[in-house]
Design a protein around this motif. Structure first.
Motif, PDB file in Angstrom:
ATOM      1  N   SER A 125       0.824  -1.212   0.000  1.00  0.00           N
ATOM      2  CA  SER A 125       0.000   0.000   0.000  1.00  0.00           C
ATOM      3  C   SER A 125       0.856   1.261   0.000  1.00  0.00           C
ATOM      4  N   VAL A 126       0.240   2.352  -0.433  1.00  0.00           N
ATOM      5  CA  VAL A 126       0.960   3.620  -0.511  1.00  0.00           C
ATOM      6  C   VAL A 126       1.497   4.067   0.847  1.00  0.00           C
ATOM      7  N   ASP A 127       0.776   3.737   1.924  1.00  0.00           N
ATOM      8  CA  ASP A 127       1.234   4.129   3.259  1.00  0.00           C
ATOM      9  C   ASP A 127       1.959   2.988   3.988  1.00  0.00           C
ATOM     10  N   ARG A 128       2.205   1.905   3.271  1.00  0.00           N
ATOM     11  CA  ARG A 128       2.912   0.721   3.790  1.00  0.00           C
ATOM     12  C   ARG A 128       2.177   0.019   4.934  1.00  0.00           C
ATOM     13  N   GLN A 129       0.916   0.353   5.141  1.00  0.00           N
ATOM     14  CA  GLN A 129       0.109  -0.297   6.174  1.00  0.00           C
ATOM     15  C   GLN A 129      -0.531  -1.554   5.594  1.00  0.00           C
ATOM     16  N   PRO A 130      -0.672  -2.599   6.406  1.00  0.00           N
ATOM     17  CA  PRO A 130      -1.324  -3.813   5.904  1.00  0.00           C
ATOM     18  C   PRO A 130      -2.809  -3.566   5.625  1.00  0.00           C
ATOM     19  N   VAL A 131      -3.373  -4.395   4.753  1.00  0.00           N
ATOM     20  CA  VAL A 131      -4.757  -4.243   4.302  1.00  0.00           C
ATOM     21  C   VAL A 131      -5.655  -5.279   4.963  1.00  0.00           C
ATOM     22  N   ASP A 132      -6.826  -4.834   5.415  1.00  0.00           N
ATOM     23  CA  ASP A 132      -7.824  -5.772   5.936  1.00  0.00           C
ATOM     24  C   ASP A 132      -9.209  -5.533   5.326  1.00  0.00           C
ATOM     25  N   LEU A 133      -9.352  -4.489   4.510  1.00  0.00           N
ATOM     26  CA  LEU A 133     -10.609  -4.211   3.809  1.00  0.00           C
ATOM     27  C   LEU A 133     -10.302  -4.078   2.316  1.00  0.00           C
ATOM     28  N   ALA A 134     -11.012  -4.852   1.493  1.00  0.00           N
ATOM     29  CA  ALA A 134     -10.792  -4.780   0.049  1.00  0.00           C
ATOM     30  C   ALA A 134     -12.130  -4.736  -0.671  1.00  0.00           C
ATOM     31  N   PHE A 135     -12.261  -3.775  -1.551  1.00  0.00           N
ATOM     32  CA  PHE A 135     -13.449  -3.673  -2.394  1.00  0.00           C
ATOM     33  C   PHE A 135     -12.955  -3.814  -3.821  1.00  0.00           C
ATOM     34  N   ALA A 136     -13.278  -4.943  -4.451  1.00  0.00           N
ATOM     35  CA  ALA A 136     -12.844  -5.206  -5.820  1.00  0.00           C
ATOM     36  C   ALA A 136     -13.921  -4.754  -6.797  1.00  0.00           C
ATOM     37  N   LEU A 137     -13.477  -4.137  -7.882  1.00  0.00           N
ATOM     38  CA  LEU A 137     -14.396  -3.699  -8.928  1.00  0.00           C
ATOM     39  C   LEU A 137     -14.012  -4.353 -10.249  1.00  0.00           C
ATOM     40  N   PHE A 138     -15.031  -4.780 -10.969  1.00  0.00           N
ATOM     41  CA  PHE A 138     -14.837  -5.374 -12.288  1.00  0.00           C
ATOM     42  C   PHE A 138     -15.697  -4.598 -13.274  1.00  0.00           C
ATOM     43  N   ALA A 139     -15.103  -4.223 -14.396  1.00  0.00           N
ATOM     44  CA  ALA A 139     -15.812  -3.412 -15.377  1.00  0.00           C
ATOM     45  C   ALA A 139     -15.717  -4.059 -16.754  1.00  0.00           C
ATOM     46  N   PRO A 140     -16.707  -3.794 -17.611  1.00  0.00           N
ATOM     47  CA  PRO A 140     -16.611  -4.258 -18.993  1.00  0.00           C
ATOM     48  C   PRO A 140     -15.372  -3.652 -19.647  1.00  0.00           C
ATOM     49  N   GLU A 141     -14.845  -4.336 -20.637  1.00  0.00           N
ATOM     50  CA  GLU A 141     -13.632  -3.841 -21.305  1.00  0.00           C
ATOM     51  C   GLU A 141     -13.814  -2.447 -21.879  1.00  0.00           C
ATOM     52  N   ASP A 142     -15.015  -2.143 -22.346  1.00  0.00           N
ATOM     53  CA  ASP A 142     -15.257  -0.839 -22.974  1.00  0.00           C
ATOM     54  C   ASP A 142     -15.881   0.183 -22.024  1.00  0.00           C
ATOM     55  N   ALA A 143     -15.885  -0.132 -20.725  1.00  0.00           N
ATOM     56  CA  ALA A 143     -16.459   0.809 -19.751  1.00  0.00           C
ATOM     57  C   ALA A 143     -15.581   2.047 -19.671  1.00  0.00           C
ATOM     58  N   GLY A 144     -16.185   3.169 -19.829  1.00  0.00           N
ATOM     59  CA  GLY A 144     -15.427   4.407 -19.731  1.00  0.00           C
ATOM     60  C   GLY A 144     -15.632   5.059 -18.389  1.00  0.00           C
ATOM     61  N   VAL A 145     -16.500   6.033 -18.374  1.00  0.00           N
ATOM     62  CA  VAL A 145     -16.708   6.851 -17.197  1.00  0.00           C
ATOM     63  C   VAL A 145     -17.388   6.067 -16.061  1.00  0.00           C
ATOM     64  N   GLU A 146     -18.175   5.056 -16.366  1.00  0.00           N
ATOM     65  CA  GLU A 146     -18.856   4.279 -15.315  1.00  0.00           C
ATOM     66  C   GLU A 146     -17.850   3.616 -14.379  1.00  0.00           C
ATOM     67  N   HIS A 147     -16.777   3.091 -14.948  1.00  0.00           N
ATOM     68  CA  HIS A 147     -15.725   2.448 -14.155  1.00  0.00           C
ATOM     69  C   HIS A 147     -15.098   3.467 -13.202  1.00  0.00           C
ATOM     70  N   LEU A 148     -14.817   4.653 -13.726  1.00  0.00           N
ATOM     71  CA  LEU A 148     -14.205   5.707 -12.909  1.00  0.00           C
ATOM     72  C   LEU A 148     -15.165   6.210 -11.834  1.00  0.00           C
ATOM     73  N   LYS A 149     -16.452   6.315 -12.175  1.00  0.00           N
ATOM     74  CA  LYS A 149     -17.452   6.735 -11.191  1.00  0.00           C
ATOM     75  C   LYS A 149     -17.544   5.725 -10.049  1.00  0.00           C
ATOM     76  N   ALA A 150     -17.501   4.434 -10.402  1.00  0.00           N
ATOM     77  CA  ALA A 150     -17.571   3.377  -9.378  1.00  0.00           C
ATOM     78  C   ALA A 150     -16.340   3.435  -8.475  1.00  0.00           C
ATOM     79  N   LEU A 151     -15.165   3.598  -9.062  1.00  0.00           N
ATOM     80  CA  LEU A 151     -13.938   3.707  -8.258  1.00  0.00           C
ATOM     81  C   LEU A 151     -14.016   4.906  -7.320  1.00  0.00           C
ATOM     82  N   ALA A 152     -14.481   6.026  -7.823  1.00  0.00           N
ATOM     83  CA  ALA A 152     -14.589   7.235  -6.994  1.00  0.00           C
ATOM     84  C   ALA A 152     -15.589   7.023  -5.855  1.00  0.00           C
ATOM     85  N   LEU A 153     -16.717   6.390  -6.148  1.00  0.00           N
ATOM     86  CA  LEU A 153     -17.734   6.127  -5.135  1.00  0.00           C
ATOM     87  C   LEU A 153     -17.181   5.245  -4.014  1.00  0.00           C
ATOM     88  N   VAL A 154     -16.558   4.152  -4.389  1.00  0.00           N
ATOM     89  CA  VAL A 154     -16.017   3.226  -3.397  1.00  0.00           C
ATOM     90  C   VAL A 154     -14.895   3.891  -2.607  1.00  0.00           C
TER      91      VAL A 154
END
Length: 154
Positions: free
Chosen positions: A90-119
């Protein structure tokens, strides 16, 4: 868009024994196969490839692994709470215990970015993360995540 739009109630798991980043990505592959009928190997390979571009550990014990996958028609997600935090580069070198994975269609544009921003916005909230870490019941975790997202959207 809310978390409820991308995260199924069945897409949450609490895991006691993820011992490494690679193991966690395999766990996400298992979950993606069960929740979205995606090919386990394809999911793991795509997540590993994305991690090769730069780690998705965003700090404060949170990771947002994500990938674009063929065969998807909309952005979808999974949530994993680890009982024992793991090294995730991780960027802060802290261990991770919460993970939210996102999967997007190959041609997803702004929807993928909106989902990442929301999460990202949701899991940047210290109070939400504290509640998530204090609960092991997937239904309760789902409620915490979806209520937080709905409150932000209001």
């Amino acid at each position: 868009m809310t978390i409820q739009d991308i995260l199924p109630a069945t897409g949450i798991k609490v895991i006691a024994g993820a011992s490494s980043k690679k193991r966690m990505l395999h766990d996400l592959g298992d979950m993606a196969e069960a929740s979205f009928s995606l090919d386990h190997s394809m999911v793991v390979d795509a997540l590993m490839e994305r991690e090769g571009l730069g780690p998705t550990g965003v700090g404060h014990g949170v990771a947002l692994p994500h990938a674009r996958l063929p065969g998807l028609t909309k952005v979808c997600g999974l949530f994993l709470r680890l009982k024992k935090a793991i090294d995730f580069d991780s960027v802060d070198r802290q261990p991770v215990d919460l993970a939210f994975a996102l999967f997007a269609p190959e041609d997803a544009g702004v929807e993928h970015l909106k989902a990442l921003a929301l999460v990202s916005r949701t899991l940047r909230d210290e109070n939400i993360c504290t509640k998530l870490r204090a609960n092991e019941d997937p239904a309760t975790i789902y409620t915490i995540l979806t209520e937080a997202s709905a409150a932000q959207a209001a």
